[in-house]
Design a protein around this motif. Structure first.
Motif, short mmCIF file in Angstrom:
data_model
loop_
_atom_site.label_atom_id
_atom_site.label_comp_id
_atom_site.label_asym_id
_atom_site.label_seq_id
_atom_site.Cartn_x
_atom_site.Cartn_y
_atom_site.Cartn_z
N SER A 143 0.85 -1.19 0.00
CA SER A 143 0.00 0.00 0.00
C SER A 143 0.88 1.24 0.00
O SER A 143 2.03 1.20 0.45
N PRO A 144 0.38 2.37 -0.50
CA PRO A 144 1.18 3.61 -0.51
C PRO A 144 1.58 3.99 0.91
O PRO A 144 0.79 3.87 1.85
N THR A 145 2.82 4.46 1.05
CA THR A 145 3.39 4.77 2.36
C THR A 145 4.03 6.14 2.32
O THR A 145 4.74 6.45 1.36
N PRO A 146 3.79 6.97 3.33
CA PRO A 146 4.49 8.26 3.37
C PRO A 146 6.00 8.07 3.33
O PRO A 146 6.52 7.11 3.92
N PRO A 171 3.77 9.71 -2.39
CA PRO A 171 3.91 8.59 -1.46
C PRO A 171 4.71 7.47 -2.12
O PRO A 171 4.87 7.44 -3.35
N VAL A 172 5.20 6.56 -1.31
CA VAL A 172 6.03 5.48 -1.81
C VAL A 172 5.16 4.27 -2.13
O VAL A 172 4.42 3.78 -1.27
N ARG A 173 5.27 3.77 -3.36
CA ARG A 173 4.55 2.54 -3.74
C ARG A 173 5.40 1.68 -4.68
O ARG A 173 5.56 0.50 -4.45
N ARG A 174 5.92 2.28 -5.74
CA ARG A 174 6.74 1.52 -6.70
C ARG A 174 8.20 1.91 -6.47
O ARG A 174 8.60 3.07 -6.67
N VAL A 175 9.01 0.94 -6.05
CA VAL A 175 10.35 1.21 -5.52
C VAL A 175 11.42 0.49 -6.33
O VAL A 175 11.32 -0.73 -6.57
N ALA A 176 12.44 1.22 -6.75
CA ALA A 176 13.63 0.63 -7.35
C ALA A 176 14.74 0.60 -6.32
O ALA A 176 14.83 1.50 -5.47
N VAL A 177 15.58 -0.43 -6.39
CA VAL A 177 16.72 -0.53 -5.47
C VAL A 177 17.98 -0.83 -6.27
O VAL A 177 17.96 -1.57 -7.26
N GLY A 178 19.09 -0.26 -5.79
CA GLY A 178 20.40 -0.52 -6.37
C GLY A 178 21.42 -0.52 -5.25
O GLY A 178 21.72 0.53 -4.68
N GLY A 179 21.93 -1.69 -4.90
CA GLY A 179 22.88 -1.78 -3.79
C GLY A 179 24.19 -1.10 -4.12
O GLY A 179 24.72 -1.23 -5.22
N GLY A 180 24.72 -0.37 -3.14
CA GLY A 180 25.97 0.34 -3.36
C GLY A 180 25.77 1.60 -4.18
O GLY A 180 24.69 2.20 -4.19
N ALA A 181 26.81 2.00 -4.89
CA ALA A 181 26.81 3.27 -5.62
C ALA A 181 26.10 3.13 -6.96
O ALA A 181 26.73 2.84 -7.98
N CYS A 182 24.79 3.34 -6.97
CA CYS A 182 24.00 3.16 -8.19
C CYS A 182 23.30 4.45 -8.62
O CYS A 182 22.21 4.40 -9.22
N SER A 183 23.89 5.59 -8.33
CA SER A 183 23.24 6.85 -8.67
C SER A 183 23.07 7.03 -10.18
O SER A 183 22.19 7.77 -10.63
N ASP A 184 23.88 6.34 -10.98
CA ASP A 184 23.75 6.46 -12.43
C ASP A 184 22.42 5.90 -12.95
O ASP A 184 22.06 6.13 -14.11
N TYR A 185 21.70 5.19 -12.09
CA TYR A 185 20.47 4.53 -12.54
C TYR A 185 19.20 5.26 -12.10
O TYR A 185 18.10 4.73 -12.27
N ILE A 186 19.35 6.47 -11.58
CA ILE A 186 18.16 7.23 -11.18
C ILE A 186 17.23 7.42 -12.37
O ILE A 186 16.01 7.24 -12.26
N ARG A 187 17.79 7.77 -13.50
CA ARG A 187 16.94 8.03 -14.67
C ARG A 187 16.20 6.78 -15.13
O ARG A 187 15.08 6.87 -15.65
#
Length: 263
Positions: A143-146, A171-187
């Motif tokens: 469910s959507p979360t603040p 709110p937070v519902r669909r979440v991407a994760v990248g362990g470590g230094a993954c700032s290049d994948y924001i887009r």
């Protein structure tokens, strides 16, 4: 008992060498490939503390995520006892402790770093994000979360000392994760319709741009976002080699501390 070489091959069955980025340094990096192994220490990094722990516990092998030797663009040029890296390598070699390191190949592997990360946050239906390397994962919350509540959950679930975050008003519902230094994948997270991206080592300007990009950013730290894979490595090696004693390092933990006003 299995040899270092046999354990390396088993780990490549989990995370094939071909999955490693071309600059990376993975596999059996230190020690005798034909050494029989009875006890294995698993850790995210091979530090002096981890080396001391492995030696004290009678281990012939350490399996880590981060390479004990520099990656290919900065190869080891000297092994001297008066340098930090040289001292560590000599300590391991003199004690007969080998090292196998599974780095970016374990990041992308099914069941590897980023699947363990997604599972640690309890994401539902996790799958590939769609980035070119197949590195990051994406899933949903029930469910959507603040954002602030989700940031607290991330901190708690990853046993982090603290998290940094910036919001875009969603709110937070669909979440991407990248362990470590993954700032290049924001887009890539934005393109996949994610409202939130959890990773590590984000910069000030990336946080500053989060609102304009329409994405919540959470930096949970390099160690906490990758450390969940260690338990998976312990389980995997125990299943493949029931005769082995395999344990997760008790000495290696997050080194970054946070000071809160009033403490």
């Amino acid at each position: 008992m299995p040899t270092v070489r046999e354990i390396e091959q088993a780990l490549f069955d989990l995370a094939p060498r071909e999955g490693a980025m071309d600059w990376d340094n993975v596999g059996h990096l230190l020690g005798d490939p034909d050494r029989e192994v009875t006890k294995v220490c698993v850790a995210l990094d091979i530090t002096e503390a981890v080396a001391a722990e492995a030696i004290a516990q009678g281990c012939e092998l350490i399996v880590s995520h981060h390479p004990v030797m520099n990656c290919k663009w900065l190869p080891v040029q000297t092994v001297r006892s008066d340098t930090a890296q040289g001292h560590l390598l000599l300590r391991l070699l003199r004690s007969g402790v080998a090292a196998i390191c599974m780095h970016t190949n374990l990041d992308v592997a099914p069941g590897g770093v980023n699947d363990a990360f997604a599972a640690a946050l309890g994401l539902e239906d996790p799958g590939p994000l769609g980035d070119p390397e197949g590195l990051c994962r994406v899933g949903t919350l029930s469910s959507p979360t603040p954002l602030q509540d989700f940031a607290r959950k991330v901190c708690r679930d990853l046993h982090a000392n603290g998290v940094r975050y910036a919001g875009c008003g969603k709110p937070v519902r669909r979440v991407a994760v990248g362990g470590g230094a993954c700032s290049d994948y924001i887009r890539h997270a934005v393109a996949a319709g994610c409202d939130t991206f959890v990773t590590a080592d984000l910069s000030y300007h990336q946080f500053l741009d989060a609102e304009g990009m329409g994405v919540n950013l959470i930096d949970a730290g390099h160690f906490p976002t990758e450390n969940p894979v260690c338990a998976r490595l312990v389980s995997y090696l125990t299943d493949r080699f029931p005769e082995l004693a395999v344990f997760k390092s008790a000495s290696h933990r997050e080194v970054i501390q946070y000071c809160v006003e009033g403490e």
